[in-house]
Enzyme design. Structure first.
Site, PDB file in Angstrom:
ATOM      1  N   LYS A 117     101.774 -53.634   0.328  1.00 35.13           N
ATOM      2  CA  LYS A 117     102.252 -52.167   0.388  1.00 35.13           C
ATOM      3  C   LYS A 117     101.984 -51.471   1.836  1.00 35.13           C
ATOM      4  O   LYS A 117     100.991 -51.293   2.261  1.00 35.13           O
ATOM      5  CB  LYS A 117     101.384 -51.347  -0.739  1.00 35.13           C
ATOM      6  CG  LYS A 117     101.753 -49.936  -0.636  1.00 35.13           C
ATOM      7  CD  LYS A 117     100.794 -48.898  -1.314  1.00 35.13           C
ATOM      8  CE  LYS A 117     100.156 -47.848  -0.326  1.00 35.13           C
ATOM      9  NZ  LYS A 117     100.980 -47.295   0.540  1.00 35.13           N
TER      10      LYS A 117
ATOM     11  N   GLU B  58      89.698 -53.644   7.569  1.00 38.23           N
ATOM     12  CA  GLU B  58      89.710 -53.320   8.767  1.00 38.23           C
ATOM     13  C   GLU B  58      89.891 -51.779   9.138  1.00 38.23           C
ATOM     14  O   GLU B  58      90.972 -51.192   8.813  1.00 38.23           O
ATOM     15  CB  GLU B  58      90.959 -54.056   9.621  1.00 38.23           C
ATOM     16  CG  GLU B  58      90.842 -55.577   9.531  1.00 38.23           C
ATOM     17  CD  GLU B  58      89.919 -55.845  10.666  1.00 38.23           C
ATOM     18  OE1 GLU B  58      89.579 -55.355  11.662  1.00 38.23           O
ATOM     19  OE2 GLU B  58      89.455 -57.226  10.533  1.00 38.23           O
TER      20      GLU B  58
ATOM     21  N   CYS C 138      93.203 -47.673  16.174  1.00 37.16           N
ATOM     22  CA  CYS C 138      91.658 -47.775  15.659  1.00 37.16           C
ATOM     23  C   CYS C 138      90.982 -48.484  16.859  1.00 37.16           C
ATOM     24  O   CYS C 138      89.639 -47.949  17.146  1.00 37.16           O
ATOM     25  CB  CYS C 138      91.742 -49.037  14.716  1.00 37.16           C
ATOM     26  SG  CYS C 138      92.346 -50.533  15.496  1.00 37.16           S
TER      27      CYS C 138
HETATM   28  P1  NAD Z   1      94.759 -44.676   5.308  1.00 31.82           P
HETATM   29  O1  NAD Z   1      93.338 -45.030   4.769  1.00 31.82           O
HETATM   30  O2  NAD Z   1      95.230 -43.046   4.869  1.00 31.82           O
HETATM   31  O3  NAD Z   1      95.888 -45.511   4.302  1.00 31.82           O
HETATM   32  C1  NAD Z   1      96.194 -46.734   4.715  1.00 31.82           C
HETATM   33  C2  NAD Z   1      96.525 -47.458   3.435  1.00 31.82           C
HETATM   34  O4  NAD Z   1      96.025 -47.194   2.291  1.00 31.82           O
HETATM   35  C3  NAD Z   1      98.128 -46.885   3.294  1.00 31.82           C
HETATM   36  O5  NAD Z   1      99.049 -47.757   2.948  1.00 31.82           O
HETATM   37  C4  NAD Z   1      97.936 -45.748   1.977  1.00 31.82           C
HETATM   38  O6  NAD Z   1      98.833 -45.511   1.152  1.00 31.82           O
HETATM   39  C5  NAD Z   1      96.807 -46.551   1.284  1.00 31.82           C
HETATM   40  N1  NAD Z   1      96.146 -45.883   0.514  1.00 31.82           N
HETATM   41  C6  NAD Z   1      95.672 -44.475   0.472  1.00 31.82           C
HETATM   42  N2  NAD Z   1      95.065 -44.138  -0.560  1.00 31.82           N
HETATM   43  C7  NAD Z   1      94.692 -45.534  -1.182  1.00 31.82           C
HETATM   44  C8  NAD Z   1      93.962 -45.892  -2.440  1.00 31.82           C
HETATM   45  N3  NAD Z   1      93.200 -44.809  -3.010  1.00 31.82           N
HETATM   46  N4  NAD Z   1      93.846 -46.844  -2.955  1.00 31.82           N
HETATM   47  C9  NAD Z   1      94.627 -47.977  -2.073  1.00 31.82           C
HETATM   48  N5  NAD Z   1      95.463 -47.726  -1.108  1.00 31.82           N
HETATM   49  C10 NAD Z   1      95.538 -46.377  -0.646  1.00 31.82           C
HETATM   50  O7  NAD Z   1      94.624 -44.839   6.813  1.00 31.82           O
HETATM   51  P2  NAD Z   1      96.169 -44.382   7.720  1.00 31.82           P
HETATM   52  O8  NAD Z   1      96.099 -42.900   8.092  1.00 31.82           O
HETATM   53  O9  NAD Z   1      97.356 -44.771   7.100  1.00 31.82           O
HETATM   54  O10 NAD Z   1      95.777 -45.166   9.123  1.00 31.82           O
HETATM   55  C11 NAD Z   1      94.956 -44.712   9.977  1.00 31.82           C
HETATM   56  C12 NAD Z   1      93.667 -45.315   9.997  1.00 31.82           C
HETATM   57  O11 NAD Z   1      93.577 -46.924   9.955  1.00 31.82           O
HETATM   58  C13 NAD Z   1      92.480 -45.138  11.047  1.00 31.82           C
HETATM   59  O12 NAD Z   1      91.340 -44.713  10.395  1.00 31.82           O
HETATM   60  C14 NAD Z   1      92.519 -46.263  11.741  1.00 31.82           C
HETATM   61  O13 NAD Z   1      91.436 -46.477  12.529  1.00 31.82           O
HETATM   62  C15 NAD Z   1      92.734 -47.414  10.726  1.00 31.82           C
HETATM   63  N6  NAD Z   1      92.892 -48.765  11.334  1.00 31.82           N
HETATM   64  C16 NAD Z   1      92.275 -49.516  11.618  1.00 31.82           C
HETATM   65  C17 NAD Z   1      92.528 -50.853  12.062  1.00 31.82           C
HETATM   66  C18 NAD Z   1      91.620 -51.988  12.406  1.00 31.82           C
HETATM   67  O14 NAD Z   1      92.226 -53.011  12.605  1.00 31.82           O
HETATM   68  N7  NAD Z   1      90.470 -51.624  12.195  1.00 31.82           N
HETATM   69  C19 NAD Z   1      93.989 -51.033  12.669  1.00 31.82           C
HETATM   70  C20 NAD Z   1      94.857 -49.828  12.366  1.00 31.82           C
HETATM   71  C21 NAD Z   1      94.436 -48.716  11.808  1.00 31.82           C
END
Ligand code: NAD
Length: 503
Positions: free
Chosen positions: A191, A266, A300
């Site tokens: 997803k 991550e 991130c």
């Molecule tokens: P997010 O947590 O809002 O969403 C990430 C994914 O999770 C999306 O596909 C979203 O639809 C899904 N999601 C949302 N609610 C969910 C639930 N209840 N159950 C399962 N899946 C669900 O994050 P975002 O805003 O898309 O991305 C930004 C974040 O990602 C930042 O915090 C960033 O630091 C982090 N990030 C981390 C890394 C890493 O490698 N550590 C890399 C890139 C981004």
């Protein structure tokens, strides 16, 4: 007042938006209730994509397809060499379509096209690296257990993996997960973020073209609550590989715990770059700007905290400010752009809120701080905040925008205290000509990656992941495929069994 950014409408703006259907069991299908998601380009404001919007019924169908492909299909059973050949073919096809994929990511996320090309090129390399690991994955044997016993430890694919990715590096992040799961022989339901799903659907087409059997990879567009949540709780899913915010990561882990699934997380970061007076300050200033504003700070690994020695702070920050003024902000499709659009107007407002709060809590806006006027899209000026202290929200929370918070120190102990004074532990940077200083910082910072006299480089060979609330587990590196396996111990006994229990 600066002139408004002139965003040029690309050809896509006057064509019909591209439409993507779900990939389930090797077929492109619509959602059963016909729902669709729309994505507008944050840099231009026109509708760039429509995706079929999955719900629980589609999760059920996709997990079932992945389960059947795992239980009865050829993928987990074929020779690693054959799996590797398909991954290599996929890498070649990604390379062939690099420009198309980069453009989709740039249009949907607002990131600069030149940067997007670099990400897709990096992804090609990762797919090739994963193919190499498929062939070297192996277990262990123990011939030292006595003459009658041989112990063999197999590495078997764990089963169906749910892969959930965020919007900031749409193609790169799925490429840090999926090829390794596939190399191990797993099947998957993927997803992507509901805002940037297009390039993952293109990847699905590429995998089918490369010869991946039906059902091995299934792709669903949809919202986190409707699709992500049931992908995590489903009883036939054995592992969840999640990249996203720490908040959703915690919810995901709590849900996965109900059925004791393996998780790989991550998550967010609040990374510090520490600059000492003896550093190559020209290079450090460039890295400070790069760390703060790369991907509009929606990263991130962003070096969002600049931790600089008091003795050089004024001059160094002057250099950082001057370089920041030269960063080209604007049209994501312009080859010269370094900082593109913010992902959404809500997110821009959130980031602007941090800047406004910082200005009222004793710190001050040293550079930028304004939304940029433009004829289309949403853009924020790269912003530097001075006078930040460790207790401020802007020093502790992941702002996820082009905002650099500056903190200062006089001793290495203080610098380390600042660097570690956050719930996150993803990455850090240190700039100094002294090997002692660099090693002291590198050894004492609590983060998964430390860059020494460089910043934000990445290689498939090197593991990546977070300490503390930045995550759990590591991606990439030579053990990346092992993460998607279970260990099975087999004990072979030779000859008549000795050591009777009853006698
Ligand atoms: P997010 O947590 O809002 O969403 C990430 C994914 O999770 C999306 O596909 C979203 O639809 C899904 N999601 C949302 N609610 C969910 C639930 N209840 N159950 C399962 N899946 C669900 O994050 P975002 O805003 O898309 O991305 C930004 C974040 O990602 C930042 O915090 C960033 O630091 C982090 N990030 C981390 C890394 C890493 O490698 N550590 C890399 C890139 C981004």
């Amino acid at each position: 007042m600066n002139a408004a950014l002139n965003i040029i409408m690309p050809a896509e703006a006057s064509a019909a938006p591209r439409t993507y259907r779900l990939l389930i069991d090797g077929k492109h299908v619509d959602a059963r209730d016909g729902r669709m998601l729309e994505r507008k380009s944050p840099g231009h404001g026109f509708t760039v994509s429509h995706y079929a919007q999955a719900g629980e019924a589609e999760v059920e169908a996709a997990v079932q397809a992945a389960h059947n492909a795992f239980e009865t299909g050829p993928w987990p059973r074929m020779k690693a060499a054959e799996r590797a050949a398909i991954l290599l073919k996929a890498a070649d096809l990604i390379e062939t379509r690099l420009e198309d994929i980069a453009r989709l990511d740039a249009l949907e996320s607002g990131k600069p096209i030149a940067q997007a090309r670099g990400e897709i090129g990096g992804a090609v390399d990762i797919w090739r690296y994963a193919a190499s690991l498929a062939r070297t994955l192996h277990g262990e044997s123990y011939a030292n257990l006595g003459d009658a016993m041989l112990g063999v430890v197999l590495r078997e694919p764990i089963g169906v993996v749910s892969i959930i990715t965020p919007w900031n590096f749409p193609f790169l992040i799925v490429s840090q997960k999926l090829p390794f799961a596939l190399a191990a022989g797993c099947t998957a339901v993927v997803k992507p973020s509901e805002m940037t799903s297009a390039s993952t659907f293109v990847l699905g087409d590429i995998l089918m073209q490369a010869g991946l059997p039906a059902g091995v990879v299934n792709i669903l567009a949809g919202l986190g609550a409707d699709v992500g949540a049931p992908m995590v709780s489903h009883p036939l899913v054995e592992m969840v590989s999640f990249t996203g915010s720490t908040r959703v990561g915690k919810m995901t882990m709590a849900s996965a715990a109900q059925s004791l699934k393996k998780v790989s997380m991550e998550l967010g970061g609040k990374n510090g770059q520490i600059v000492f007076p003896d550093a190559d300050l020209e290079a450090a200033a460039d890295a400070a700007v790069f760390g703060g504003f790369f991907n509009a700070g929606e990263c991130c690994n962003a070096g969002s905290r600049l931790i600089v020695h008091e003795a050089i702070a004024d001059d160094f920050l002057g250099a950082v400010k001057a370089l920041t003024a030269r960063v080209t902000v604007g049209d994501p499709l312009d080859d010269n752009t370094k900082v593109g659009a913010m992902i959404s107007s809500d997110h821009l407002a959130k980031v602007a809120g941090y800047v406004a709060a910082a200005a009222s809590d004793g710190s001050s806006v040293y550079s930028g701080g304004k939304r940029l006027a433009s004829n289309a899209g949403q853009y924020l000026d790269p912003t530097i905040i001075r006078g930040v202290t460790e207790d401020m929200a802007i020093a502790r929370e992941e702002v996820f925008g082009p905002v650099l918070s500056v903190l200062t120190f006089e001793t290495i102990e203080k610098a380390l205290h600042i660097a570690n004074n956050t719930p996150y532990g993803l990455s850090a940077g240190v700039w100094s000509a002294s090997i002692d200083t660099c090693m002291s910082v590198a050894r004492s910072v609590r983060s998964g990656t430390v860059w020494v006299n460089t910043f934000m480089e990445g290689y498939p060979e090197l593991p990546f992941g977070g300490y503390k609330q930045s995550g759990l587990g590591r991606e990439l590196g030579k053990r990346a495929v092992e993460d998607y396996t279970e260990e099975k111990t087999i004990q072979f006994h030779r000859g008549q069994r000795t050591g009777w229990w009853v006698g």
